[in-house]
Write a protein that holds these residues in place. Sequence first.
Motif, PDB file in Angstrom:
ATOM      1  N   GLU A  14     -58.135  19.014  20.307  1.00  0.00           N
ATOM      2  CA  GLU A  14     -56.841  19.198  20.543  1.00  0.00           C
ATOM      3  C   GLU A  14     -56.102  18.029  21.656  1.00  0.00           C
ATOM      4  O   GLU A  14     -55.314  17.337  21.711  1.00  0.00           O
ATOM      5  CB  GLU A  14     -56.313  20.509  20.549  1.00  0.00           C
ATOM      6  N   ILE A  49     -53.955  14.965  21.650  1.00  0.00           N
ATOM      7  CA  ILE A  49     -52.686  14.746  22.150  1.00  0.00           C
ATOM      8  C   ILE A  49     -52.831  13.529  23.479  1.00  0.00           C
ATOM      9  O   ILE A  49     -51.765  12.797  23.161  1.00  0.00           O
ATOM     10  CB  ILE A  49     -52.447  16.019  22.864  1.00  0.00           C
ATOM     11  N   GLY A 106     -52.448  10.274  21.434  1.00  0.00           N
ATOM     12  CA  GLY A 106     -51.482  10.116  20.670  1.00  0.00           C
ATOM     13  C   GLY A 106     -51.644  10.300  19.164  1.00  0.00           C
ATOM     14  O   GLY A 106     -51.022   9.443  18.352  1.00  0.00           O
ATOM     15  N   GLU A 109     -51.426  12.215  15.720  1.00  0.00           N
ATOM     16  CA  GLU A 109     -50.621  12.726  15.171  1.00  0.00           C
ATOM     17  C   GLU A 109     -51.602  13.917  14.487  1.00  0.00           C
ATOM     18  O   GLU A 109     -52.467  13.691  13.857  1.00  0.00           O
ATOM     19  CB  GLU A 109     -49.473  12.297  14.430  1.00  0.00           C
ATOM     20  N   THR A 110     -50.958  15.246  14.398  1.00  0.00           N
ATOM     21  CA  THR A 110     -51.511  16.177  13.532  1.00  0.00           C
ATOM     22  C   THR A 110     -51.394  15.978  11.969  1.00  0.00           C
ATOM     23  O   THR A 110     -52.055  16.558  11.135  1.00  0.00           O
ATOM     24  CB  THR A 110     -51.197  17.307  13.843  1.00  0.00           C
ATOM     25  N   HIS A 111     -50.128  15.399  11.615  1.00  0.00           N
ATOM     26  CA  HIS A 111     -49.726  15.185  10.256  1.00  0.00           C
ATOM     27  C   HIS A 111     -49.384  13.749  10.125  1.00  0.00           C
ATOM     28  O   HIS A 111     -49.238  12.957  10.811  1.00  0.00           O
ATOM     29  CB  HIS A 111     -48.587  15.915  10.022  1.00  0.00           C
ATOM     30  N   ASP A 112     -49.780  13.299   8.814  1.00  0.00           N
ATOM     31  CA  ASP A 112     -49.335  12.064   8.371  1.00  0.00           C
ATOM     32  C   ASP A 112     -47.641  11.752   8.379  1.00  0.00           C
ATOM     33  O   ASP A 112     -47.285  10.712   8.233  1.00  0.00           O
ATOM     34  CB  ASP A 112     -50.026  11.784   6.969  1.00  0.00           C
ATOM     35  N   THR A 113     -47.073  12.836   7.925  1.00  0.00           N
ATOM     36  CA  THR A 113     -45.636  12.827   7.860  1.00  0.00           C
ATOM     37  C   THR A 113     -45.240  13.832   8.815  1.00  0.00           C
ATOM     38  O   THR A 113     -45.716  14.350   9.606  1.00  0.00           O
ATOM     39  CB  THR A 113     -45.355  13.464   6.443  1.00  0.00           C
ATOM     40  N   GLU A 114     -43.732  13.748   8.926  1.00  0.00           N
ATOM     41  CA  GLU A 114     -43.305  14.510  10.107  1.00  0.00           C
ATOM     42  C   GLU A 114     -43.322  15.894   9.876  1.00  0.00           C
ATOM     43  O   GLU A 114     -42.991  16.652   8.634  1.00  0.00           O
ATOM     44  CB  GLU A 114     -41.973  14.078  10.249  1.00  0.00           C
ATOM     45  N   THR A 122     -42.222  21.243  15.752  1.00  0.00           N
ATOM     46  CA  THR A 122     -43.189  20.606  16.787  1.00  0.00           C
ATOM     47  C   THR A 122     -43.650  21.967  17.798  1.00  0.00           C
ATOM     48  O   THR A 122     -42.854  22.929  17.889  1.00  0.00           O
ATOM     49  CB  THR A 122     -42.668  19.656  17.747  1.00  0.00           C
TER      50      THR A 122
END
Length: 347
Positions: A145, A149, A152, A154-159, A163
């Motif tokens: 994790e 972070i 940079g 992201e944990t998801h490909d989409t929003e 958060t």
Amino acid sequence: MLLNDQENYDAHFQMMKMLRIGTHNGTFHADEVLACALLKILPKYKESEIVRTRDPAVLDTCDIVVDVGGEFNAEKNRFDHHQKSFTHTMNSLDPKYKYQIKLSSAGLVYFHFGKEILSVLEDKQVTDPLVETLYEKVYEKFIQEIDGIDNGVETHDTEGRYTINTNFSSRIGNFNPAWNEESDDADQMKRFEKAMVQADSEFRDKVHFYAKSWWPARKIVADALEKRFQVHPSGQVLEFTQGGVPWKEHLLTLEKEQDIEGQLYYVIYADQSGKWRVQCVPISTSTFQNRLSLPEAWRGVRDEELSKLSEIPGCIFVHASGFIGGNQTREGVLQMVDVALKQQKKE
């Protein structure tokens, strides 16, 4: 001291010399704070001095440098990840590990020193199987994790729908002075040291949980899996003699190892008050979706109303999402399981 002891004296003096860990000054981040905290767990670096600077000449005097200097060279104890050429992951450095998030300075230090650090904390040999198990699990559940972070990723490909602003990186970042606070080098060093204490504490907590709680639970889950047909004729229900066992990840792993993936639907156990619970097995450890949720008509209903609706005495509740329910007795919770399992035939 005799003259022929001079060589031994020089070696002893060199060992006693305070080592220096170099990192950058200014705003600090979770990765270099944790990297420094991890190093100081090791006996070699326990009493080391933290040197915060970007001056190359000063960094050259340090015994190990993290998160600054533009160089990754493990043999020279240089662990920066900011240079354009740096693309290393756990997987690229050792293909037996599946993790493909680019490493931060914390990840680099953990990759190279993690097993030694864990052996110190658990008083085990580096080659002990538990050390290897902890090494991978602590990376997966904690260090990864921080790597993601800091780089940079992201944990998801989409929003995402929301958060998370209370993660480890945020907690460490909050030790920095606010933009409108006055802070000199001495104050920033004190803040960095406080952040290291926090990082050290959280890391040790993770190791303690996985070594003392999570890992021993594997045998409990394995034993329950072996006895599952004694609990319910379908073999689709596990029973634990106590609540709170961290069973989900172990169950999914053991299912895979035994080639029975997806065959378990419910877990039953007595809670602290002696009442019984039925909990659904999730599709995976990273989702709130269940393999087979409790009946929709029961969800959000409680006590006598639920008992009348289900025609099962002693019902206490079923959660509104259908992932867990309760009954006064083991017999009652098994009746709830019987009805819930019949949903398979209707779907």
